[in-house]
Design a protein around this motif. Structure first.
Motif, mmCIF file in Angstrom:
data_model
loop_
_atom_site.group_PDB
_atom_site.id
_atom_site.type_symbol
_atom_site.label_atom_id
_atom_site.label_comp_id
_atom_site.label_asym_id
_atom_site.label_seq_id
_atom_site.Cartn_x
_atom_site.Cartn_y
_atom_site.Cartn_z
ATOM 1 N N GLU A 85 0.822 -1.205 0.000
ATOM 2 C CA GLU A 85 0.000 0.000 0.000
ATOM 3 C C GLU A 85 0.862 1.264 0.000
ATOM 4 O O GLU A 85 0.559 2.233 -0.693
ATOM 5 N N LYS A 86 1.950 1.244 0.768
ATOM 6 C CA LYS A 86 2.827 2.402 0.832
ATOM 7 C C LYS A 86 3.848 2.407 -0.307
ATOM 8 O O LYS A 86 4.540 3.405 -0.510
ATOM 9 N N ALA A 87 3.960 1.274 -1.010
ATOM 10 C CA ALA A 87 4.948 1.122 -2.083
ATOM 11 C C ALA A 87 6.339 1.470 -1.579
ATOM 12 O O ALA A 87 7.111 2.166 -2.247
ATOM 13 N N GLY A 88 6.650 0.988 -0.388
ATOM 14 C CA GLY A 88 7.953 1.271 0.199
ATOM 15 C C GLY A 88 8.291 0.275 1.283
ATOM 16 O O GLY A 88 7.497 -0.624 1.622
ATOM 17 N N VAL A 89 9.463 0.431 1.865
ATOM 18 C CA VAL A 89 9.949 -0.488 2.890
ATOM 19 C C VAL A 89 9.225 -0.239 4.211
ATOM 20 O O VAL A 89 9.206 0.879 4.717
ATOM 21 N N PHE A 90 8.630 -1.284 4.761
ATOM 22 C CA PHE A 90 8.007 -1.206 6.083
ATOM 23 C C PHE A 90 9.028 -1.425 7.182
ATOM 24 O O PHE A 90 9.007 -0.770 8.216
ATOM 25 N N ALA A 91 9.949 -2.379 6.960
ATOM 26 C CA ALA A 91 11.001 -2.666 7.931
ATOM 27 C C ALA A 91 12.173 -3.303 7.214
ATOM 28 O O ALA A 91 11.995 -4.021 6.224
ATOM 29 N N SER A 92 13.377 -3.041 7.694
ATOM 30 C CA SER A 92 14.588 -3.601 7.106
ATOM 31 C C SER A 92 15.624 -3.757 8.205
ATOM 32 O O SER A 92 15.805 -2.851 9.025
ATOM 33 N N SER A 93 16.287 -4.920 8.235
ATOM 34 C CA SER A 93 17.260 -5.137 9.302
ATOM 35 C C SER A 93 18.307 -6.165 8.884
ATOM 36 O O SER A 93 18.025 -7.058 8.075
ATOM 37 N N PHE A 94 19.504 -6.027 9.447
ATOM 38 C CA PHE A 94 20.584 -6.995 9.314
ATOM 39 C C PHE A 94 20.764 -7.667 10.674
ATOM 40 O O PHE A 94 21.129 -7.009 11.654
ATOM 41 N N THR A 95 20.484 -8.957 10.749
ATOM 42 C CA THR A 95 20.617 -9.714 11.997
ATOM 43 C C THR A 95 21.912 -10.505 11.971
ATOM 44 O O THR A 95 22.049 -11.454 11.187
ATOM 45 N N GLU A 96 22.869 -10.133 12.792
ATOM 46 C CA GLU A 96 24.160 -10.825 12.816
ATOM 47 C C GLU A 96 24.070 -12.060 13.701
ATOM 48 O O GLU A 96 23.497 -12.027 14.797
ATOM 49 N N PHE A 97 24.624 -13.154 13.225
ATOM 50 C CA PHE A 97 24.603 -14.405 13.978
ATOM 51 C C PHE A 97 25.731 -14.415 14.999
ATOM 52 O O PHE A 97 26.902 -14.194 14.656
ATOM 53 N N GLY A 98 25.393 -14.702 16.257
ATOM 54 C CA GLY A 98 26.374 -14.727 17.330
ATOM 55 C C GLY A 98 27.115 -16.051 17.423
ATOM 56 O O GLY A 98 26.758 -17.038 16.773
ATOM 57 N N ASP A 99 28.130 -16.084 18.277
ATOM 58 C CA ASP A 99 28.960 -17.279 18.420
ATOM 59 C C ASP A 99 28.189 -18.449 19.021
ATOM 60 O O ASP A 99 28.454 -19.610 18.689
ATOM 61 N N SER A 100 27.247 -18.167 19.916
ATOM 62 C CA SER A 100 26.497 -19.269 20.539
ATOM 63 C C SER A 100 25.648 -20.001 19.506
ATOM 64 O O SER A 100 25.568 -21.233 19.514
ATOM 65 N N LEU A 101 25.028 -19.238 18.603
ATOM 66 C CA LEU A 101 24.247 -19.869 17.542
ATOM 67 C C LEU A 101 25.154 -20.619 16.578
ATOM 68 O O LEU A 101 24.838 -21.738 16.155
ATOM 69 N N ARG A 102 26.267 -20.037 16.230
ATOM 70 C CA ARG A 102 27.207 -20.694 15.325
ATOM 71 C C ARG A 102 27.726 -21.999 15.913
ATOM 72 O O ARG A 102 27.873 -23.007 15.217
ATOM 73 N N ASP A 103 27.997 -21.989 17.207
ATOM 74 C CA ASP A 103 28.525 -23.186 17.862
ATOM 75 C C ASP A 103 27.490 -24.308 17.864
ATOM 76 O O ASP A 103 27.833 -25.481 17.711
#
Length: 501
Positions: free
Chosen positions: A284-302
């Motif tokens: 409806e707005k013809a634009g970005v509602f939300a945008s984000s870069f989520t970096e993966f931490g060491d605990s998740l990587r492990d």
């Protein structure tokens, strides 16, 4: 002693409350062995329909709720040189769309059939295309909206540095709504169009990726939209903040009128995966509602890695599925996937993603429920071992922020055959069930579910009472609440199992 009796009583009461699954197997046809293609059409009028193709033969099998064969119909009206078949199913009928080649002309046909496999209309030609002698004939693709009220057939040809796309939009009655053509400059070495999707209002969306060099990761991304009321598509550039991406996935959120873009990102070209980039686009707005870069931490990587350094822990993960929530958030699943071919170089993510044979890349749209069964690799003298490892599950909010993450541990490998690897999901009782083979020899399907809060639960395994059945969960299809059809192999023959939870 009383404590022992009390424990036994409590255990018996608890076991009675565990969800039980029932398995019902279809018969198998001795012709359904090597080189068979199949498509689980779905449930129509309490019957289950499955399409099968062996070489030049095309047929549809009808099963009842007990998976007994009610009817097998040979589709004699389908020409021998038919190479692509799609289905759009409704509660009491379905459309079969197929293409065949005659000389240097491609013919695209549609026929309407009911659950008794009676033709409700004669096959109708909806489009034709003339192609050069040596050109690929896989130019037609089909997508439909979530509510199946909109159907789009589109064809793409890339010649002479041009991207030539024609779209044909149909309604539920397969009446042509509009036909449009779009031609633009195209560099096949550095550009890629993918993720073709159709919304409930008939808007056609797809992604356009661009690379700065021939061996670079994607550095520019556009979301392209073509509303049903317009003749020309509109491109919207997505801000990547000078980062690199690959494995772009687009998901339509019809309830909230949005498009969800997900992709892994890198801080440098040909580096290691840093995290997940999410862009939620508001129609409806013809634009970005939300945008984000989520970096993966060491605990998740492990937790996610099987071996090696933390920095490389997620480099072999590929996005498999995005499940939209009612509030606009979503669940994303990714899987650790690699292969090793004897006598070749080591596994390379770039070559895998940008290889035209990769199913979700390029212009030939991939149907996830269209499978093929080949008991062994008879086309290549080289032996290839496939690995499907852990599953990463991410819960992302409607603002693109992470709520929680989980890793489902699994380890799978097979030589020259991917049929029995990977996983499927089924939504039931407010949970997402993950089904996969953890031990093919024992013919057991593991069932682990995740609640909306991220709690993992181990459910009773799926196991046949009869020996010899091997399951292919990744090619399964949910046909109703708590009902799943899973392809199986029985002594190298193809059959199907109905699972009820």
């Amino acid at each position: 002693m009383n404590r022992v009796y009390l424990f036994l009583i409590l255990f018996t009461m608890y076991s009675l409350t565990l969800p039980a699954q029932t398995l019902k197997f279809s018969d198998f046809d001795r012709e359904d062995t090597r080189d068979i293609n199949f498509d689980i059409i779905g449930r129509l009028n309490n019957k289950i329909l499955v399409y099968k193709n062996v070489r030049w033969k095309h047929k549809i099998c009808v099963y009842d709720n007990e998976m007994n064969t009610l009817k097998t119909e040979n589709l004699d009206f389908v020409p021998e040189k038919t190479f692509n078949v799609d289905f759009v199913a409704y509660p009491d009928f379905f459309y079969m769309i197929y293409q065949y080649q005659k000389r240097n002309t491609l013919h695209c046909m549609v026929v309407k059939m009911n659950d008794k496999l009676e033709q409700m209309s004669e096959p109708v030609e909806v489009d034709t295309t003339r192609i050069p002698v040596m050109a690929s004939n896989k130019i037609y693709s089909l997508v439909h909206s979530e509510d199946r009220q909109q159907i789009m057939l589109f064809k793409i040809q890339t010649r002479y540095q041009k991207f030539d796309m024609v779209t044909l939009l149909f309604d539920k009655d397969f009446k042509l709504v509009n036909k449009r053509r779009h031609v633009t400059d195209f560099n096949e070495r550095r550009e890629n169009y993918d993720n073709f999707s159709l919304t409930n209002d008939g808007t056609f969306f797809y992604s356009h990726e661009m690379q700065s060099g021939n061996r670079d990761y994607t550095s520019m991304l556009e979301l392209v939209s073509l509303p049903a009321s317009q003749n020309e598509p509109v491109s919207q550039k997505i801000d990547l903040q000078e980062k690199y991406i690959d494995d772009v996935h687009l998901k339509i959120d019809n309830l909230n009128n949005r498009c969800i873009i997900n992709t892994f990102y890198y801080k440098k070209n040909r580096g290691s995966i840093e995290g997940l980039f999410t862009c939620i686009w508001d129609k409806e707005k013809a634009g970005v509602f939300a945008s984000s870069f989520t970096e993966f931490g060491d605990s998740l990587r492990d937790e996610a890695k099987r071996s090696g350094m933390l920095r490389f822990a997620l480099d072999n993960f590929f996005i498999r599925q995005v499940i939209v929530k009612k509030d606009g958030g979503f669940i994303l699943t990714a899987e650790d996937y690699t292969s090793d071919t004897r006598g070749s170089n080591t596994w390379n993510r770039y070559d895998y993603l940008y290889n035209p044979a990769y199913p979700s890349t390029g212009y030939y749209y991939y149907n996830p429920y269209m499978g093929s069964y080949r008991p062994y690799n008879s086309f290549n003298n080289q032996s290839t071992r496939y690995y499907c490892e852990n599953i990463l599950v991410l819960s992302i909010s409607k603002d693109g922020k992470p709520d929680w993450n989980k890793v489902i541990q699994k380890s799978q490998f097979a030589d020259d055959d991917e049929n029995f690897l990977s996983f499927s999901t089924m939504i039931f009782s407010g949970e997402i069930h993950f089904l996969f083979n953890n031990d093919r020899k024992n013919q057991i399907v593991t069932d682990q579910s995740i609640s909306p809060g991220g709690i993992i639960k181990r459910n009773p395994t799926l196991k046949s009472q009869q020996k010899g059945y091997e399951f292919m969960p990744a090619l399964s299809k949910q046909i109703g609440a708590g009902q799943l059809i899973i392809p199986c192999a029985y002594r190298s023959n193809l059959c199907f199992a109905k699972v009820e939870f």
